[in-house]
Motif scaffolding. Structure first.
Motif, PDB file in Angstrom:
ATOM      1  N   LEU A  47      15.014  73.053   9.725  1.00 46.22           N
ATOM      2  CA  LEU A  47      15.824  74.218   9.387  1.00 46.22           C
ATOM      3  C   LEU A  47      15.822  74.357   7.872  1.00 46.22           C
ATOM      4  CD1 LEU A  47      17.772  76.480  10.297  1.00 46.22           C
ATOM      5  CD2 LEU A  47      19.635  74.813  10.130  1.00 46.22           C
ATOM      6  N   ILE A  48      15.383  75.520   7.376  1.00 46.29           N
ATOM      7  CA  ILE A  48      15.282  75.761   5.934  1.00 46.29           C
ATOM      8  C   ILE A  48      16.308  76.812   5.548  1.00 46.29           C
ATOM      9  CG2 ILE A  48      13.727  76.388   4.045  1.00 46.29           C
ATOM     10  CD1 ILE A  48      11.393  75.808   5.986  1.00 46.29           C
ATOM     11  N   GLU A  49      17.151  76.474   4.585  1.00 47.32           N
ATOM     12  CA  GLU A  49      18.217  77.385   4.176  1.00 47.32           C
ATOM     13  C   GLU A  49      18.091  77.712   2.695  1.00 47.32           C
ATOM     14  OE1 GLU A  49      22.791  76.593   3.643  1.00 47.32           O
ATOM     15  OE2 GLU A  49      22.393  77.028   5.770  1.00 47.32           O
ATOM     16  N   GLY A  50      18.156  78.983   2.380  1.00 42.61           N
ATOM     17  CA  GLY A  50      18.085  79.420   0.992  1.00 42.61           C
ATOM     18  C   GLY A  50      18.266  80.920   0.907  1.00 42.61           C
ATOM     19  N   VAL A  51      18.641  81.394  -0.267  1.00 41.07           N
ATOM     20  CA  VAL A  51      18.858  82.823  -0.458  1.00 41.07           C
ATOM     21  C   VAL A  51      17.516  83.554  -0.378  1.00 41.07           C
ATOM     22  CG1 VAL A  51      20.916  82.442  -1.850  1.00 41.07           C
ATOM     23  CG2 VAL A  51      18.685  82.620  -2.971  1.00 41.07           C
ATOM     24  N   LEU A 111       7.302  79.889  13.480  1.00 32.66           N
ATOM     25  CA  LEU A 111       8.208  80.246  12.391  1.00 32.66           C
ATOM     26  C   LEU A 111       9.305  81.129  12.963  1.00 32.66           C
ATOM     27  CD1 LEU A 111       9.312  80.696   9.575  1.00 32.66           C
ATOM     28  CD2 LEU A 111       7.454  82.330   9.148  1.00 32.66           C
ATOM     29  N   ALA A 112      10.506  80.569  13.068  1.00 29.84           N
ATOM     30  CA  ALA A 112      11.666  81.331  13.546  1.00 29.84           C
ATOM     31  C   ALA A 112      12.372  81.902  12.327  1.00 29.84           C
ATOM     32  CB  ALA A 112      12.586  80.436  14.362  1.00 29.84           C
ATOM     33  N   ASP A 113      11.986  83.106  11.944  1.00 24.19           N
ATOM     34  CA  ASP A 113      12.492  83.700  10.709  1.00 24.19           C
ATOM     35  C   ASP A 113      13.895  84.267  10.925  1.00 24.19           C
ATOM     36  OD1 ASP A 113      12.071  84.041   8.062  1.00 24.19           O
ATOM     37  OD2 ASP A 113      10.706  85.747   8.226  1.00 24.19           O
ATOM     38  N   GLU A 114      14.821  83.872  10.054  1.00 27.61           N
ATOM     39  CA  GLU A 114      16.229  84.278  10.144  1.00 27.61           C
ATOM     40  C   GLU A 114      16.768  83.974  11.549  1.00 27.61           C
ATOM     41  OE1 GLU A 114      17.457  87.669   7.301  1.00 27.61           O
ATOM     42  OE2 GLU A 114      15.680  88.408   8.350  1.00 27.61           O
ATOM     43  N   ILE A 115      16.692  82.707  11.903  1.00 31.95           N
ATOM     44  CA  ILE A 115      17.018  82.261  13.263  1.00 31.95           C
ATOM     45  C   ILE A 115      18.456  82.578  13.656  1.00 31.95           C
ATOM     46  CG2 ILE A 115      17.618  79.931  12.469  1.00 31.95           C
ATOM     47  CD1 ILE A 115      16.457  78.867  15.099  1.00 31.95           C
ATOM     48  N   ASN A 116      19.359  82.636  12.684  1.00 30.08           N
ATOM     49  CA  ASN A 116      20.778  82.851  13.016  1.00 30.08           C
ATOM     50  C   ASN A 116      21.117  84.321  13.270  1.00 30.08           C
ATOM     51  OD1 ASN A 116      20.262  83.306  10.286  1.00 30.08           O
ATOM     52  ND2 ASN A 116      22.354  82.865   9.665  1.00 30.08           N
ATOM     53  N   ARG A 117      20.117  85.178  13.354  1.00 30.03           N
ATOM     54  CA  ARG A 117      20.382  86.586  13.695  1.00 30.03           C
ATOM     55  C   ARG A 117      20.267  86.856  15.194  1.00 30.03           C
ATOM     56  NH1 ARG A 117      21.366  89.901   9.787  1.00 30.03           N
ATOM     57  NH2 ARG A 117      20.793  89.394   7.654  1.00 30.03           N
ATOM     58  N   ALA A 118      19.817  85.881  15.961  1.00 26.90           N
ATOM     59  CA  ALA A 118      19.645  86.077  17.408  1.00 26.90           C
ATOM     60  C   ALA A 118      20.887  85.588  18.150  1.00 26.90           C
ATOM     61  CB  ALA A 118      18.410  85.340  17.908  1.00 26.90           C
ATOM     62  N   PRO A 119      21.230  86.226  19.271  1.00 26.83           N
ATOM     63  CA  PRO A 119      22.432  85.826  20.030  1.00 26.83           C
ATOM     64  C   PRO A 119      22.232  84.522  20.788  1.00 26.83           C
ATOM     65  CG  PRO A 119      21.291  87.612  21.147  1.00 26.83           C
ATOM     66  CD  PRO A 119      20.590  87.419  19.841  1.00 26.83           C
ATOM     67  N   SER A 120      23.308  84.078  21.457  1.00 32.38           N
ATOM     68  CA  SER A 120      23.343  82.749  22.077  1.00 32.38           C
ATOM     69  C   SER A 120      22.321  82.583  23.212  1.00 32.38           C
ATOM     70  CB  SER A 120      24.750  82.460  22.604  1.00 32.38           C
ATOM     71  OG  SER A 120      25.170  83.475  23.497  1.00 32.38           O
ATOM     72  N   LYS A 121      22.040  83.652  23.977  1.00 38.96           N
ATOM     73  CA  LYS A 121      21.070  83.531  25.071  1.00 38.96           C
ATOM     74  C   LYS A 121      19.693  83.147  24.545  1.00 38.96           C
ATOM     75  CE  LYS A 121      23.046  86.564  28.622  1.00 38.96           C
ATOM     76  NZ  LYS A 121      22.816  87.763  29.465  1.00 38.96           N
ATOM     77  N   VAL A 122      19.323  83.720  23.416  1.00 39.58           N
ATOM     78  CA  VAL A 122      18.025  83.402  22.821  1.00 39.58           C
ATOM     79  C   VAL A 122      18.020  81.961  22.312  1.00 39.58           C
ATOM     80  CG1 VAL A 122      16.424  83.998  20.967  1.00 39.58           C
ATOM     81  CG2 VAL A 122      17.597  85.808  22.233  1.00 39.58           C
ATOM     82  N   ALA A 152      12.405  76.864  11.129  1.00 40.48           N
ATOM     83  CA  ALA A 152      13.339  77.986  11.138  1.00 40.48           C
ATOM     84  C   ALA A 152      13.904  78.225   9.748  1.00 40.48           C
ATOM     85  CB  ALA A 152      14.473  77.724  12.126  1.00 40.48           C
ATOM     86  N   THR A 153      14.147  79.488   9.416  1.00 38.19           N
ATOM     87  CA  THR A 153      14.771  79.836   8.145  1.00 38.19           C
ATOM     88  C   THR A 153      16.082  80.560   8.409  1.00 38.19           C
ATOM     89  OG1 THR A 153      13.739  82.029   7.926  1.00 38.19           O
ATOM     90  CG2 THR A 153      12.482  80.141   7.118  1.00 38.19           C
ATOM     91  N   GLN A 154      17.007  80.421   7.467  1.00 38.91           N
ATOM     92  CA  GLN A 154      18.241  81.186   7.554  1.00 38.91           C
ATOM     93  C   GLN A 154      18.781  81.433   6.147  1.00 38.91           C
ATOM     94  OE1 GLN A 154      21.100  79.069   9.946  1.00 38.91           O
ATOM     95  NE2 GLN A 154      21.744  77.732   8.289  1.00 38.91           N
ATOM     96  N   ASN A 155      19.552  82.527   6.036  1.00 38.40           N
ATOM     97  CA  ASN A 155      20.126  82.967   4.768  1.00 38.40           C
ATOM     98  C   ASN A 155      21.599  82.550   4.738  1.00 38.40           C
ATOM     99  OD1 ASN A 155      21.221  84.380   2.631  1.00 38.40           O
ATOM    100  ND2 ASN A 155      20.542  86.397   3.319  1.00 38.40           N
ATOM    101  N   PRO A 156      22.031  81.761   3.739  1.00 39.77           N
ATOM    102  CA  PRO A 156      23.400  81.244   3.754  1.00 39.77           C
ATOM    103  C   PRO A 156      24.461  82.211   3.234  1.00 39.77           C
ATOM    104  CG  PRO A 156      22.259  80.420   1.836  1.00 39.77           C
ATOM    105  CD  PRO A 156      21.259  81.245   2.612  1.00 39.77           C
ATOM    106  N   ILE A 157      24.048  83.322   2.612  1.00 38.34           N
ATOM    107  CA  ILE A 157      25.041  84.169   1.950  1.00 38.34           C
ATOM    108  C   ILE A 157      25.377  85.437   2.722  1.00 38.34           C
ATOM    109  CG2 ILE A 157      24.432  83.334  -0.345  1.00 38.34           C
ATOM    110  CD1 ILE A 157      22.816  85.879  -0.773  1.00 38.34           C
ATOM    111  N   GLU A 158      24.543  85.806   3.674  1.00 38.02           N
ATOM    112  CA  GLU A 158      24.785  87.042   4.414  1.00 38.02           C
ATOM    113  C   GLU A 158      25.277  86.701   5.814  1.00 38.02           C
ATOM    114  OE1 GLU A 158      22.572  91.332   5.138  1.00 38.02           O
ATOM    115  OE2 GLU A 158      21.384  89.558   4.739  1.00 38.02           O
ATOM    116  N   GLN A 159      26.514  87.067   6.126  1.00 40.45           N
ATOM    117  CA  GLN A 159      27.117  86.717   7.411  1.00 40.45           C
ATOM    118  C   GLN A 159      27.141  87.875   8.398  1.00 40.45           C
ATOM    119  OE1 GLN A 159      27.743  83.553   7.925  1.00 40.45           O
ATOM    120  NE2 GLN A 159      27.163  83.142   5.814  1.00 40.45           N
ATOM    121  N   GLU A 160      27.041  89.102   7.912  1.00 38.38           N
ATOM    122  CA  GLU A 160      27.099  90.255   8.811  1.00 38.38           C
ATOM    123  C   GLU A 160      25.848  90.301   9.686  1.00 38.38           C
ATOM    124  OE1 GLU A 160      27.647  95.124   8.603  1.00 38.38           O
ATOM    125  OE2 GLU A 160      27.801  93.905   6.805  1.00 38.38           O
ATOM    126  N   GLY A 161      26.065  90.444  10.993  1.00 39.61           N
ATOM    127  CA  GLY A 161      24.935  90.515  11.922  1.00 39.61           C
ATOM    128  C   GLY A 161      24.302  89.173  12.221  1.00 39.61           C
TER     129      GLY A 161
END
Length: 324
Positions: A47-51, A111-122, A152-161
């Motif tokens: 899991l890779i996290e960064g702006v 490459l799961a890009d912005e993995i935290n944008r998908a809902p729980s079923k995914v 997987a990548t995720q953005n730590p500063i944007e929480q909407e969506g």
């Protein structure tokens, strides 16, 4: 040990070739590259996290391009469905039967890009793939290719969506790597390459067979029994923090699972391997432990109120747990 040393030295030629290819498109970010290589060689999900704009996606794609293996980038979105990952059964009216169409997960590197944008079923569908390295479509279960790796990548500063990843899924990532801004000299080099020159193409220089051989080699790296006890002591201290430090007891709400012990021992051997050694030292454990533990320790409300991060907690653990 001499035979093992010779194999480690021989394999470093392949590692240097991979580094050279990644260096064609990635400037700096040495720690990120080391983490990606260790995940690649140990079959550990990352899991890779960064702006935005720190070349997280470019780094993963460069690693995938350097490996002669099937690669797929999946952009995670709120409307993504499990079938978009694993595949589905399609009815054929001509023959009055169903045919299975496999999804994009049937690749070696995902490459799961912005993995935290998908809902729980995914995330649940991905969970089976990450842990069991298989997927279920209808009433059939299909094995995924070997090797199978999720980066997987995720953005730590944007929480909407976005959707918080389930703890069970987070625990299945071997590493959580934090990406920081480049230095001034590195940023100038980035500007020169991207803004004034045509980017070089990354060539495949390593095969899945090489990855399997390196995986077996890393398992042969020697780790003393005292170091094994040290790793267990570190992980257990996250569960009973009051036994080593009063502040830790107030800072930690939940500690790391036994999976952390497994991954930390494997990661320490992988780090020693990257340094060209056939044995693990306590410093190897300390070097790699933050990447293995930071997403497995859940800080308490008191720690969050005092802006105490899990990395700070890990530093305190190192100070309190005796080194062999």
């Amino acid at each position: 040990m001499e035979e093992l040393k010779a194999k480690v030295e021989e394999s470093h030629g392949r590692i240097n070739a991979v580094r050279q290819e990644i260096g064609k498109v990635l400037v700096g970010q040495t720690k990120l590259v080391d983490g990606l290589l260790m995940g690649l060689f140990t079959r550990g999900h990352i899991l890779i996290e960064g702006v935005p704009g720190l070349a997280k996606t470019s780094a993963v794609k460069a690693v995938a391009d350097a490996v002669d293996a099937a690669f797929k980038r999946i952009q995670f979105t709120p409307d993504l469905l499990p079938a978009d990952l694993v595949g589905t059964e399609i009815y054929r009216p001509q023959s009055a039967d169903f045919v299975t169409r496999k999804g994009p997960l049937f690749r070696n590197i995902i490459l799961a890009d912005e993995i935290n944008r998908a809902p729980s079923k995914v995330q649940s569908a991905l969970l089976e793939a990450m842990q069991e390295r298989q997927v279920t479509i209808g009433d059939q279960t299909f094995a995924l290719p070997d090797p199978f790796l999720v980066l997987a990548t995720q953005n730590p500063i944007e929480q909407e969506g976005t959707y918080p990843l389930p703890e069970a899924q987070v625990d299945r990532f071997m590493f959580k790597l934090l990406v920081d801004y480049p230095s001034k000299s590195e940023e100038k080099e980035i500007m020169r390459r991207v803004g004034f020159e045509n980017p070089e193409e990354v060539r495949p220089v390593i095969t899945p067979a090489d990855l399997s051989a390196t995986f077996d080699l890393i398992h042969s790296i020697y780790m003393d029994e005292k170091l094994r006890d040290y790793i267990v002591d570190l992980v257990c201290a996250t569960r009973q923090p009051g036994e080593v430090d009063g502040d830790l007891a107030a800072w930690i709400r939940f500690g790391a699972s036994p999976r952390a012990t497994i991954f930390l021992s494997l990661a320490a051997r992988a780090w020693a391997f990257l340094q060209g050694r056939t044995y693990v030292t306590p410093q190897d454990v300390k070097q790699i432990a933050p990447d293995v533990l930071r997403h497995r320790i859940i800080a308490s409300y008191e720690a969050e109120a005092e802006d105490i991060t899990t990395d700070t907690i890990i530093e305190r653990l190192f100070e309190r747990v005796e080194v062999p």
